[in-house]
Design a protein around this motif. Sequence first.
Motif, short mmCIF file in Angstrom:
data_model
loop_
_atom_site.label_atom_id
_atom_site.label_comp_id
_atom_site.label_asym_id
_atom_site.label_seq_id
_atom_site.Cartn_x
_atom_site.Cartn_y
_atom_site.Cartn_z
N SER A 308 -3.70 -13.22 88.87
CA SER A 308 -4.30 -12.53 90.03
C SER A 308 -5.81 -12.48 89.92
O SER A 308 -6.45 -11.44 90.14
N VAL A 328 -1.71 -17.97 87.19
CA VAL A 328 -0.61 -17.38 87.95
C VAL A 328 -1.19 -16.53 89.08
O VAL A 328 -1.99 -15.61 88.85
N SER A 329 -0.82 -16.86 90.31
CA SER A 329 -1.23 -16.08 91.49
C SER A 329 -2.74 -15.90 91.57
O SER A 329 -3.25 -14.81 91.84
N SER A 357 1.00 -21.76 88.84
CA SER A 357 2.03 -21.33 89.79
C SER A 357 1.47 -20.34 90.79
O SER A 357 0.66 -19.46 90.44
N ASP A 358 1.87 -20.53 92.04
CA ASP A 358 1.55 -19.59 93.13
C ASP A 358 0.05 -19.35 93.25
O ASP A 358 -0.40 -18.21 93.45
N CYS A 359 -0.73 -20.42 93.15
CA CYS A 359 -2.18 -20.33 93.27
C CYS A 359 -2.64 -20.88 94.62
O CYS A 359 -1.99 -21.75 95.20
N TYR A 360 -3.76 -20.39 95.08
CA TYR A 360 -4.34 -20.78 96.36
C TYR A 360 -5.66 -21.47 96.08
O TYR A 360 -6.58 -20.86 95.52
N THR A 386 3.81 -25.31 90.36
CA THR A 386 4.77 -24.91 91.38
C THR A 386 4.15 -23.91 92.35
O THR A 386 3.31 -23.09 91.97
N GLY A 387 4.58 -23.97 93.58
CA GLY A 387 4.26 -22.94 94.56
C GLY A 387 2.79 -22.80 94.89
O GLY A 387 2.34 -21.73 95.28
N ASN A 388 2.00 -23.89 94.76
CA ASN A 388 0.58 -23.84 95.03
C ASN A 388 0.29 -24.22 96.49
O ASN A 388 1.04 -24.96 97.12
N TYR A 389 -0.85 -23.74 96.98
CA TYR A 389 -1.34 -24.11 98.31
C TYR A 389 -2.73 -24.69 98.15
O TYR A 389 -3.60 -24.09 97.52
#
Length: 391
Positions: A308, A328-329, A357-360, A386-389
């Motif tokens: 975060s 992460v995030s 993972s889950d990063c913008y 995974t789960g990146n934008y």
Amino acid sequence: YVVGGTGSADGYYFSGCTDVVVSNCIAEDFRRIGFVSEQNGAVKSERPTFRDCLARNGNNCDDSATEYNAGFWLENTSGGTLSGITVQDMAGNAGQTSGRVRGVAVHSIGEPDLAANVTLTDFLIDGTGGTLPKAITASGSNSKTSVTISRGTIINANSGVTTSGGLSRLSISDVELQDMQYAASSHGGLVVDNANSTAVVSMDGIVDTNPVYTTPDAGTFNRYASGSFPASYTFSRCEGFTPVMRGSTADTIKVTDCEIIYRSDTYGGFNGNKVNVSNCGITFAAGNNAKLAVSSQSAADSSATFTSCRITGWDGQLGASRAELNLVSCRLDECSLRWYPERTDGAATQGGRLNVSDCYWVNDTLVSSAIISNFYYPDQDTAIITGNYFR
């Protein structure tokens, strides 16, 4: 005081004393130190208290080849309290060409196998009119001694707090650094300046306002000396925070809720075997190529985890060849992650296991790709993204 060393040059002097209390007193225009506690022969002082006292206009430390000007000085003293004290006009005065000037000095506290703590609270150390080389210096004499510094302001100094080791713990909280002058690589808000380092260091609520950087290799936290550092570091609620870390890898580093600026290409980054950074803003100064985190150990279990966080302007070096990196995030603006576990050009590898993972990711002006690698082993999970934008 007579040049050559005879006579008295201190304002208030206590040697071999126990439980002395000094309150609402002023030491002014002295040629050495305003308030002193130290030993008398083999008898150490114990638990002095200096409360609501003012020391100002120290001068002429050059009278001696070894003595200092300082506001308050505790040496060979077991424990002590300094509360509500003020130090003013201590540097830039007559007879100080040697630069042996301090605001507050706490040295060789404690005795063998005796726990001792010195506390400094609600203080002002003001170098306006003459930059202080070192506002506060702290060291101990055994593994049970500690120094606690809280609720204070330091103005116009090259170094805020300098520790030369020998302490079990150094805690600094709710201290504002104003107009600091980081003119050399040995300067900083907190400078760890000895391989025999303090075991546990924490900085909480530190605000570094309007610092002047003549060199990028200084910072709010500056682990200056080389050598072995088995210490653990905790940083929280810090603003304008710049880390500079020389020497070998620390055991653990934990950073939370800080606004961080990386300035040093060579020493920037958190150098720890276990690095955990969360809820932080991290900005790389223009042209900076520092590592996000680094472990100078090659241990396979070394890792750095950023959770975060908002990261801006990172050029993507990972650090040690076997360190694991976890993002992460996080939000990454104008960043390029360079991960080269299989270099063929002879250069050092950059990164062990990678988890993003889950990063913008937002790259509006950056030419490079967001993630660059030469790794290709589809049957292995060495890299998990995974789960990146990406924008």
